[in-house]
Design an enzyme around this catalytic site. Structure first.
Site, PDB file in Angstrom:
ATOM      1  N   PRO A 190       0.843  -1.209   0.000  1.00 42.33           N
ATOM      2  CG  PRO A 190      -0.509  -1.447   1.876  1.00 42.33           C
ATOM      3  CD  PRO A 190       0.732  -1.973   1.237  1.00 42.33           C
ATOM      4  CD  GLU A 191       3.932   2.939  -2.693  1.00 46.00           C
ATOM      5  OE1 GLU A 191       4.291   3.920  -2.016  1.00 46.00           O
ATOM      6  OE2 GLU A 191       4.714   2.019  -2.987  1.00 46.00           O
TER       7      GLU A 191
END
Ligand SMILES: [Zn+2]
Length: 271
Positions: free
Chosen positions: A2-3
């Site tokens: 996840p960014e």
């Protein structure tokens, strides 16, 4: 992994259900995450009320009336979902937070690189205090960015991915920002002209804010089966497009490895 835009989307998804709710129970099935879940967490968090759900870089910071904050990092594969008490437990569902409004916040993490910590002063923790600015016009200043780049000889792509320079520029966003600014990823950071730094600064803010907006459109699906927003299907100009024609000039996109990460660029548009 996840960014920042995914973490922001998760924050927006869980915040309405969590803010002002009290914790009735926390069930920890697996405490061996990247760092062990603190043994006193369950006792101290139970009965506390959640004041807000904030985010700094990819850390979710959740202050409570227990005078401590929950800090959650999703690592490589962590997911937070909103579900109800009755939903069946799945493999890798490590932590459940049961709230007094009937909501269950569930943490699933197959690779267990994420963590849950419980701290009284999160902003003072080394790993948070050392972070560079958020990639927004309110926090990310051109002059400071220019000064940072002037001091660094490393490739510009590696420098913008350094979270002490600016947070949230993961590999995809670094590739896309450099394309948008017309700058080769291989250039030494200190070789950029003032005009190029300005273009890159604008591009980083725009590329990440666009991804956050795209994430916002996935929020309606937040309560769906697995409750996670997934990765955003935003249009990528260079990332993952090796040998495909540049969307601007038709030149085949090239790739090189910088700092062990693949970098995609147009040899014609990016100088
Ligand atoms: Zn091109």
């Amino acid at each position: 992994m996840p960014e920042l835009p995914e973490v922001e989307t998760i924050r927006r998804g869980i915040s309405p259900a969590m803010t002002q709710a009290s914790v009735d129970e926390i069930i920890i099935r697996q405490s061996k995450l990247r760092y062990p879940v603190p043994s006193h967490l369950a006792k101290e968090l139970t009965g506390a009320r959640i004041l807000s759900v904030r985010r700094r870089a990819k850390y979710l910071i959740i202050p409570t009336t227990a005078n401590k904050s929950l800090i959650i990092h999703l690592g490589m594969s962590g997911k937070l979902s909103i579900t109800s008490h009755a939903s069946p437990q799945k493999k890798h569902d490590h932590i459940d937070l049961i709230l007094n409004n009937g909501t269950l916040i569930r943490y699933n993490d197959p690779r267990r690189f994420g963590f849950w910590q419980w701290e009284s002063d999160p902003e003072q923790l080394g790993y948070i205090a050392r972070l560079g600015p958020e990639p927004t016009p309110e926090a990310f200043f051109l002059e400071e960015f220019m000064a940072q780049l002037a001091r660094r000889k490393a490739a510009i792509k590696q420098v913008i991915m350094d979270n002490q320079v600016v947070v949230g520029v993961g590999n995809i966003y670094a590739n896309e920002s450099l394309f948008a600014a017309g700058i080769s990823p291989k250039r030494s950071a200190c070789s950029l002209s003032a005009d190029e730094v300005h273009k890159l600064h604008q591009a980083i803010i725009r590329v990440i804010s666009k991804a956050v907006d795209v994430g916002g459109t996935t929020l309606k699906d937040f309560y769906s089966a697995d409750g996670s927003p997934g990765y955003f299907a935003q249009e990528l100009m260079v990332y993952g497009r090796l040998n495909a024609p540049c969307m601007v000039c038709q030149t085949p996109i090239e790739a090189i490895v910088l700092g062990q990460r693949r970098s995609f660029y147009c040899p014609n548009c990016q100088q």
